[in-house]
Write a protein that holds these residues in place. Structure first.
Motif, short mmCIF file in Angstrom:
data_model
loop_
_atom_site.label_atom_id
_atom_site.label_comp_id
_atom_site.label_asym_id
_atom_site.label_seq_id
_atom_site.Cartn_x
_atom_site.Cartn_y
_atom_site.Cartn_z
N GLY A 147 -46.61 33.20 -34.40
CA GLY A 147 -45.64 33.98 -35.17
C GLY A 147 -45.71 33.67 -36.64
O GLY A 147 -46.41 32.76 -37.09
N GLY A 148 -44.98 34.43 -37.39
CA GLY A 148 -44.93 34.25 -38.83
C GLY A 148 -43.55 33.79 -39.25
O GLY A 148 -42.66 34.61 -39.41
N VAL A 149 -43.37 32.50 -39.39
CA VAL A 149 -42.11 31.97 -39.90
C VAL A 149 -42.46 30.89 -40.92
O VAL A 149 -43.33 30.05 -40.68
CB VAL A 149 -41.20 31.43 -38.78
CG1 VAL A 149 -41.82 30.27 -38.06
CG2 VAL A 149 -39.84 31.05 -39.32
N THR A 150 -41.81 30.97 -42.07
CA THR A 150 -42.02 29.99 -43.11
C THR A 150 -40.78 29.10 -43.16
O THR A 150 -39.68 29.61 -43.39
CB THR A 150 -42.24 30.66 -44.47
OG1 THR A 150 -43.34 31.56 -44.35
CG2 THR A 150 -42.52 29.65 -45.54
N VAL A 151 -40.97 27.81 -42.91
CA VAL A 151 -39.87 26.85 -42.90
C VAL A 151 -40.00 25.97 -44.11
O VAL A 151 -41.06 25.38 -44.35
CB VAL A 151 -39.87 26.01 -41.60
CG1 VAL A 151 -38.77 24.99 -41.64
CG2 VAL A 151 -39.74 26.90 -40.39
N THR A 152 -38.93 25.87 -44.88
CA THR A 152 -38.90 25.02 -46.07
C THR A 152 -37.78 24.00 -45.89
O THR A 152 -36.63 24.39 -45.64
CB THR A 152 -38.64 25.85 -47.34
OG1 THR A 152 -39.57 26.92 -47.39
CG2 THR A 152 -38.75 25.01 -48.58
N THR A 153 -38.13 22.72 -45.97
CA THR A 153 -37.12 21.67 -45.89
C THR A 153 -37.02 21.00 -47.24
O THR A 153 -37.98 20.95 -48.03
CB THR A 153 -37.49 20.62 -44.81
OG1 THR A 153 -38.75 20.05 -45.14
CG2 THR A 153 -37.54 21.24 -43.44
N GLY A 154 -35.85 20.49 -47.53
CA GLY A 154 -35.62 19.82 -48.80
C GLY A 154 -34.36 18.99 -48.72
O GLY A 154 -33.87 18.66 -47.62
N HIS A 155 -33.82 18.66 -49.87
CA HIS A 155 -32.57 17.90 -49.94
C HIS A 155 -31.62 18.63 -50.87
O HIS A 155 -32.03 19.32 -51.80
CB HIS A 155 -32.83 16.48 -50.44
CG HIS A 155 -33.60 15.66 -49.47
ND1 HIS A 155 -33.01 15.09 -48.36
CD2 HIS A 155 -34.90 15.32 -49.41
CE1 HIS A 155 -33.93 14.44 -47.68
NE2 HIS A 155 -35.09 14.55 -48.29
N MET A 156 -30.34 18.44 -50.60
CA MET A 156 -29.31 19.09 -51.41
C MET A 156 -29.35 18.56 -52.83
O MET A 156 -29.75 17.43 -53.08
CB MET A 156 -27.92 18.82 -50.80
CG MET A 156 -27.66 19.52 -49.50
SD MET A 156 -26.00 19.20 -48.88
CE MET A 156 -25.03 19.95 -50.14
N THR A 157 -28.94 19.39 -53.74
CA THR A 157 -28.79 18.97 -55.13
C THR A 157 -27.35 19.20 -55.54
O THR A 157 -26.63 20.01 -54.95
CB THR A 157 -29.72 19.79 -56.06
OG1 THR A 157 -29.42 21.17 -55.90
CG2 THR A 157 -31.17 19.54 -55.72
N ARG A 158 -26.93 18.48 -56.53
CA ARG A 158 -25.53 18.60 -56.98
C ARG A 158 -25.38 19.69 -58.00
O ARG A 158 -26.13 20.07 -58.74
CB ARG A 158 -25.05 17.29 -57.57
CG ARG A 158 -24.97 16.22 -56.53
CD ARG A 158 -24.41 14.98 -57.18
NE ARG A 158 -24.74 13.87 -56.30
CZ ARG A 158 -23.91 12.93 -55.98
NH1 ARG A 158 -22.71 12.91 -56.48
NH2 ARG A 158 -24.26 11.96 -55.20
N ALA A 216 -26.33 7.50 -48.11
CA ALA A 216 -26.83 7.06 -49.42
C ALA A 216 -27.68 8.12 -50.11
O ALA A 216 -27.72 8.17 -51.34
CB ALA A 216 -27.64 5.77 -49.25
N THR A 217 -28.37 8.96 -49.34
CA THR A 217 -29.26 9.96 -49.94
C THR A 217 -28.71 11.36 -49.70
O THR A 217 -27.86 11.58 -48.83
CB THR A 217 -30.67 9.86 -49.35
OG1 THR A 217 -30.60 10.10 -47.96
CG2 THR A 217 -31.28 8.50 -49.62
N ALA A 218 -29.24 12.30 -50.43
CA ALA A 218 -28.81 13.69 -50.29
C ALA A 218 -29.15 14.21 -48.90
O ALA A 218 -30.24 13.95 -48.39
CB ALA A 218 -29.48 14.55 -51.35
N PRO A 219 -28.23 14.95 -48.26
CA PRO A 219 -28.50 15.50 -46.93
C PRO A 219 -29.61 16.54 -46.97
O PRO A 219 -29.85 17.17 -48.00
CB PRO A 219 -27.17 16.15 -46.53
CG PRO A 219 -26.16 15.63 -47.47
CD PRO A 219 -26.88 15.21 -48.70
N PRO A 220 -30.29 16.73 -45.85
CA PRO A 220 -31.39 17.69 -45.83
C PRO A 220 -30.90 19.14 -45.80
O PRO A 220 -29.78 19.43 -45.41
CB PRO A 220 -32.13 17.35 -44.53
CG PRO A 220 -31.11 16.70 -43.67
CD PRO A 220 -30.15 16.01 -44.58
N THR A 221 -31.79 20.02 -46.22
CA THR A 221 -31.56 21.46 -46.13
C THR A 221 -32.77 22.09 -45.45
O THR A 221 -33.88 21.59 -45.57
CB THR A 221 -31.38 22.10 -47.52
OG1 THR A 221 -32.57 21.90 -48.27
CG2 THR A 221 -30.19 21.51 -48.25
#
Length: 169
Positions: free
Chosen positions: A158-169, A68-73
């Protein structure tokens, strides 16, 4: 005729010559270059979308099931670890500050040993830090992103930047 000429039979220079001393400025220059190169240096990046859009325009997950919702990225960007920079600055500070301080108290030899050790340790810290970090982050984090882990875990300190979000059309 009563003059006598004297011939010098001892060498003009001492047999040991002038002692070679390592200076502090190359360490400082190395540190400035290493820190300047590390600013904004990206060691790796990985991103993945865990789903997509089906033929009718609806959202699907990574297995192809409708959701139902946009898949994560997830996007992960690796940069120089702050702990590695702190260790490098510490090695450079000890190599620059401690030898003259020890020389003031009559410990010239100990100061020379410390400066030589700093000359060896500074490049070793940079090379090993980059290699260990690159191998860990490059294999562990990228593997986690490829296996759809939403919050990949980076190298400790460590230095890692993680960004999570949702797909857009």
């Amino acid at each position: 005729m009563g003059e006598t000429t004297t011939v010098q039979t001892e060498p003009v220079m001492a047999p040991t010559g002038r002692q070679f001393r390592l200076r502090a400025w190359p360490l400082v220059l190395f540190g400035v270059v290493a820190l300047a190169a590390s600013h904004g240096a990206v060691l790796f990046s990985a991103s993945s979308e865990y789903g997509g859009v089906d033929a009718s325009g609806g959202w699907i997950d990574a297995e192809g099931n409708p959701v139902a919702t946009a898949p994560p990225t997830v996007s992960a960007v690796g940069h120089v670890a702050p702990a590695a920079l702190v260790v490098l600055v510490l090695v450079l500070a000890v190599g620059v500050v401690l030898p003259p301080t020890l020389a003031r108290f009559g410990h010239d030899r100990a100061g020379a040993v410390i400066r030589r050790t700093a000359y060896i340790a500074a490049p070793v810290v940079v090379v090993l830090g980059v290699l260990v970090y690159w191998v860990w982050q490059g294999h562990v984090v990228i593997d986690q992103v490829e296996h759809q882990v939403l919050h990949p875990h980076g190298f400790p300190w460590g230095g890692v930047t993680v960004t999570t979000g949702h797909m857009t059309r």
